[in-house]
Enzyme design. Sequence first.
Site, short mmCIF file in Angstrom:
data_model
loop_
_atom_site.label_atom_id
_atom_site.label_comp_id
_atom_site.label_asym_id
_atom_site.label_seq_id
_atom_site.Cartn_x
_atom_site.Cartn_y
_atom_site.Cartn_z
N PRO A 100 31.15 103.73 34.96
CA PRO A 100 29.76 103.34 34.72
C PRO A 100 29.57 101.85 35.01
O PRO A 100 30.44 101.03 34.68
CB PRO A 100 29.55 103.64 33.23
CG PRO A 100 30.86 104.09 32.69
CD PRO A 100 31.85 104.20 33.79
N LEU A 101 28.46 101.54 35.65
CA LEU A 101 28.21 100.16 36.07
C LEU A 101 28.22 99.20 34.90
O LEU A 101 28.70 98.07 35.01
CB LEU A 101 26.88 100.10 36.82
CG LEU A 101 26.70 98.85 37.69
CD1 LEU A 101 27.71 98.81 38.81
CD2 LEU A 101 25.29 98.79 38.24
N CYS A 102 27.72 99.66 33.75
CA CYS A 102 27.64 98.74 32.61
C CYS A 102 29.05 98.35 32.13
O CYS A 102 29.29 97.21 31.75
CB CYS A 102 26.83 99.36 31.47
SG CYS A 102 27.42 100.95 30.95
N THR A 103 29.98 99.30 32.21
CA THR A 103 31.36 98.98 31.83
C THR A 103 31.96 97.98 32.81
O THR A 103 32.57 96.98 32.41
CB THR A 103 32.23 100.26 31.85
OG1 THR A 103 31.62 101.24 31.04
CG2 THR A 103 33.64 99.97 31.37
N ASN A 148 30.09 94.59 32.15
CA ASN A 148 30.10 93.91 30.85
C ASN A 148 31.39 94.01 30.06
O ASN A 148 31.82 93.05 29.45
CB ASN A 148 28.96 94.46 29.98
CG ASN A 148 27.63 94.29 30.67
OD1 ASN A 148 27.39 93.26 31.30
ND2 ASN A 148 26.79 95.29 30.59
#
Length: 441
Positions: free
Chosen positions: A207-210, A213
């Site tokens: 996932p892009l957020c992982t 961030n």
Amino acid sequence: MGSDHTHRRWSNLRKVLERCGPFCRPDFEPSSENLQMLLERCKVLVVGAGGLGCELLKNLALMGFRHIHVIDMDTIELSNLNRQFLFRHKDIGSYKAEIAAKFINARVPGCNVIAHNCEIQAKDTAFYQQFHMIICGLDSIVARRWLNGMLMSLLVYENGTLEQSSVIPLIDGGTEGFKGNARVILPGMNPCIECTLDLYPPQVTYPLCTIANTPRLPEHCVEYVKVIQWPKENPFDCAIDGDDPQHINWIYEKSNERATQFGIQGLTYRLVQGIIKNIIPAVASTNAVIAAICATEAFKLATSCSASLNNYMVLNNLDGVYTYTYEAEKKQNCLACSQIPREIEIKDSSYKLQDLIELLCERPDLQMKSPGLTAIINGKSKTLYIKTVSSIEQKTRENLSKTLIELGLKDDTEINIADVTTPNTVTLRLRFSHSDSNSRQ
Ligand SMILES: [Zn+2]
């Protein structure tokens, strides 16, 4: 080639084909005609001329198969030469199928391998129909599924009963590093590729957020550089080329900086290369074992001299040698091989077309790639969304954000779906779940 030589050449096969044994199939009749049939009439297609394909072609040719076609669209690369032993340095850049066919024809007297230097989708039903069986050594799941769909489309049903003569067996081998599997598929009779689709793990994506961030793995750092930093900084004014060491080096250094920043261990140049090139390590011995099993199954099917593998064999050489054979089950409502229309349940009345498309791609039993959808509404065919043709995509894009109800879809509406994973149109019937029919599947 004297008859004495010919006789000695096949003496071991004769022992198997001219005598009865405890493992023979009931329809087996020991006879010298079995060998003649194999040599003269049996026609097989090998799909893929890579690591498995080279092994398969060599095995089949030495086991008495003479009418062999091979199909592969790839050309030979330097990195193939350590295991794809039908190729030499001078062959780099040439078609794999063509060189493999030439090599076998020159090396095995009497064998006639015919090469097709193209993708499997370029061939029509008449092409596939000419073979007695198909032996598959592919590394692509989409190609396997397409081939599976092709063989299903060749089946003939007479009053709901399958015509045996329309069944073309598919022997499928696959390897990944030290692991492999082999299976025998009798289309329409035992489980097919789609029946067991949920055995294939979905492609690993993060996932892009992982990635952005909370990276925890070295892979997250490499993905970050690949997806975010490279397009932003564009260090070499071009797309990433996994074969360019400068590119890999740049990504390695940037990933390392990020890994250090987040205290992540274990980032190596090899790992970076593996992720960027999406390398699945190829192990020659795994290919050899799986191809040997597939060729033996082909021989058994061609001659009836022994019962077939029933029906799924796995091999794991990671820690010692482990193999296990089990009987995979046919899925009653398989999209490819059952005659039952599949229903798809919509739980939420605000469900949008975009949501439906995502569902088709994400469900483990469907795993479509870029489905194009049409529906029959009030007796007329309506195109809901097709991505692959840009003019239609533009016209139908606005449908994506509409709900299924706004598009006029109701209970029992049939949606026809085209996708790269099959040559056939797949039909799904919509089922909106109401409070009184929640138990319906
Ligand atoms: Zn199936």
